[in-house]
Design a protein around this motif. Structure first.
Motif, short mmCIF file in Angstrom:
data_model
loop_
_atom_site.label_atom_id
_atom_site.label_comp_id
_atom_site.label_asym_id
_atom_site.label_seq_id
_atom_site.Cartn_x
_atom_site.Cartn_y
_atom_site.Cartn_z
N MET A 25 0.82 -1.21 0.00
CA MET A 25 0.00 0.00 0.00
C MET A 25 0.85 1.26 0.00
O MET A 25 0.56 2.23 -0.70
N MET A 26 1.94 1.26 0.75
CA MET A 26 2.74 2.47 0.86
C MET A 26 3.39 2.86 -0.46
O MET A 26 3.56 4.04 -0.75
N VAL A 38 2.04 2.55 -3.31
CA VAL A 38 0.99 3.22 -4.09
C VAL A 38 0.86 4.66 -3.62
O VAL A 38 0.77 5.59 -4.43
N LEU A 39 0.87 4.87 -2.31
CA LEU A 39 0.80 6.23 -1.77
C LEU A 39 2.02 7.03 -2.20
O LEU A 39 1.94 8.21 -2.50
N ASP A 40 3.16 6.36 -2.23
CA ASP A 40 4.39 7.01 -2.66
C ASP A 40 4.28 7.48 -4.11
O ASP A 40 4.67 8.59 -4.47
N ASP A 41 3.71 6.64 -4.96
CA ASP A 41 3.52 7.01 -6.37
C ASP A 41 2.58 8.20 -6.50
O ASP A 41 2.77 9.06 -7.35
N ILE A 42 1.55 8.24 -5.66
CA ILE A 42 0.55 9.30 -5.75
C ILE A 42 1.11 10.63 -5.23
O ILE A 42 1.00 11.67 -5.87
N PHE A 43 1.75 10.59 -4.06
CA PHE A 43 2.16 11.83 -3.41
C PHE A 43 3.62 12.19 -3.64
O PHE A 43 4.04 13.31 -3.38
N GLY A 44 4.41 11.23 -4.10
CA GLY A 44 5.80 11.53 -4.38
C GLY A 44 6.70 11.52 -3.18
O GLY A 44 7.89 11.81 -3.26
N LEU A 63 -1.65 -4.19 4.65
CA LEU A 63 -2.44 -3.76 3.50
C LEU A 63 -1.66 -3.98 2.21
O LEU A 63 -0.52 -3.55 2.07
N LYS A 64 -2.30 -4.65 1.25
CA LYS A 64 -1.68 -4.91 -0.05
C LYS A 64 -2.68 -4.59 -1.16
O LYS A 64 -3.88 -4.81 -1.01
N ILE A 65 -2.18 -4.07 -2.26
CA ILE A 65 -3.00 -3.84 -3.45
C ILE A 65 -2.78 -5.03 -4.39
O ILE A 65 -1.64 -5.37 -4.72
N LEU A 66 -3.88 -5.65 -4.81
CA LEU A 66 -3.80 -6.79 -5.72
C LEU A 66 -4.53 -6.45 -7.01
O LEU A 66 -5.70 -6.04 -6.99
N THR A 67 -3.84 -6.59 -8.13
CA THR A 67 -4.43 -6.28 -9.43
C THR A 67 -3.77 -7.16 -10.49
O THR A 67 -3.03 -8.09 -10.14
N ASN A 68 -4.03 -6.88 -11.77
CA ASN A 68 -3.33 -7.61 -12.82
C ASN A 68 -2.23 -6.73 -13.42
O ASN A 68 -2.08 -5.57 -13.05
N LYS A 69 -1.48 -7.27 -14.35
CA LYS A 69 -0.34 -6.54 -14.89
C LYS A 69 -0.77 -5.33 -15.70
O LYS A 69 -0.06 -4.32 -15.74
N ASP A 70 -1.93 -5.42 -16.35
CA ASP A 70 -2.43 -4.29 -17.13
C ASP A 70 -3.10 -3.24 -16.25
O ASP A 70 -3.35 -2.13 -16.70
#
Length: 320
Positions: free
Chosen positions: A179-180, A182-188, A215-222
């Protein structure tokens, strides 16, 4: 100018500019009852129609963009779509489509009438639909698989499901992201300091981050229709073994899931109720209507190797 008149004027001008093409408006149905008004342009010799969404154009017009500037934007959109010509002749043969079949999940109740035109199956309060990935040079897209395709190919929905599951296994089509990150990507930045990106070579996984370890984000490669990875054969079981935990599954959107690792090792009605209320609130306030998957909360029990449904459990326990 009202929206209807705006659309009519766009059709009129584009028809004059391109008399060789069939120019008209159409409606495109999306997930959860969302419908968009589009400009549909079909030119001689083309195997695809150009579809340009008109609502964003109208909003720009209302914000002060001149009508002829809107027409220029439509022309620019046409030029971009003009590069997206691909050969679809292979689509008549399922053997040539089989390796491209993928799954997507939608809310069954909200899309009950819409999905009748597609081969599908139920999963909890959701429905499984199928699409094919298409590509040509730099362009990639998808074609939804409809009942007409199944009839043409003389196959069953079960054949599609088997193909989609096999493709997911062969390609290792999932990404598990802390999760972190993802937050890092959003807020820099991260409040506790920048995290150096690392790669441990694990298939489908980002380097572990222990700042929000549960907390983990689970998605596909696309990262498109990624919530369907919940159905990837053996994936949830493998993740439960990896973390030595059961976990709650929150449907963040049709594109991704949030895993909440369970420290208690058993379904907790109070925790599930809190998560349920949180998901409902986020869906109402933050997620685009067409991207909402469900208000439900799911729970993976590794001892049963089964996804439990909050709605079902709530009915049994009196929560609902």
């Amino acid at each position: 100018m009202e929206f209807k008149s705006f659309c009519e004027q766009v059709v009129s001008v584009m028809s004059e500019r391109h008399p060789e093409c069939d120019v008209k408006t159409c409606k495109v149905d999306k997930n959860n009852g969302v419908t968009y008004n589009c400009l549909n342009i079909i030119c001689p010799g083309s195997n695809i129609s150009e579809v340009i969404y008109l609502e964003p154009m109208y909003e720009a017009f209302k914000d002060g963009t001149s009508f002829m500037e809107i027409i220029d934007r439509v022309e620019d959109a046409r030029k971009k779509s003009g590069d997206k010509h691909f050969e679809v002749g292979y689509y008549r043969n399922f053997d040539k489509v089989r390796d491209r079949v993928r799954m997507k999940l939608v809310n069954y109740k909200k899309n009950k009438e819409y999905i009748e035109g597609f081969p599908h199956r139920r999963f909890k309060d959701l429905a499984v639909l199928y699409y094919s990935k298409v590509s040509d040079k730099a362009f990639e897209g998808i074609i939804m698989i409809k009942n007409d395709h199944v009839s043409l190919w003389n196959i069953s929905e079960e054949n599609l499901y088997e193909a989609a599951c096999l493709n997911a296994m062969k390609s290792g089509d999932y990404e598990l992201v802390p999760m972190m990150s993802v937050l890092d990507d959003i807020f820099g930045y991260i409040m506790s300091g920048r995290r150096e990106a690392q790669d441990d070579g694990s298939e489908g996984e980002a380097k572990e981050d222990d700042q929000i370890p549960f907390l983990k984000i689970l998605t596909n490669k696309d990262k498109t229709y990624g919530a369907s990875v919940m159905l990837n054969p053996g994936l949830l079981c493998a993740l439960a073994r990896k973390y030595d935990r059961n976990f709650y599954i929150l449907p963040s959107s049709v594109h991704e899931l949030i895993l909440v690792l369970d420290e208690n090792e058993s379904f907790d009605e109070n925790i599930a109720a809190e998560l349920y209320n949180m998901v409902r609130y986020v869906n109402m306030t933050e997620v685009e209507t067409e991207d909402v998957l469900s208000d439900n909360v799911y729970y993976y029990d590794r001892s049963l190797d089964e996804v439990l449904d909050y709605y079902e459990i709530a009915l049994k326990t009196g929560l609902a």
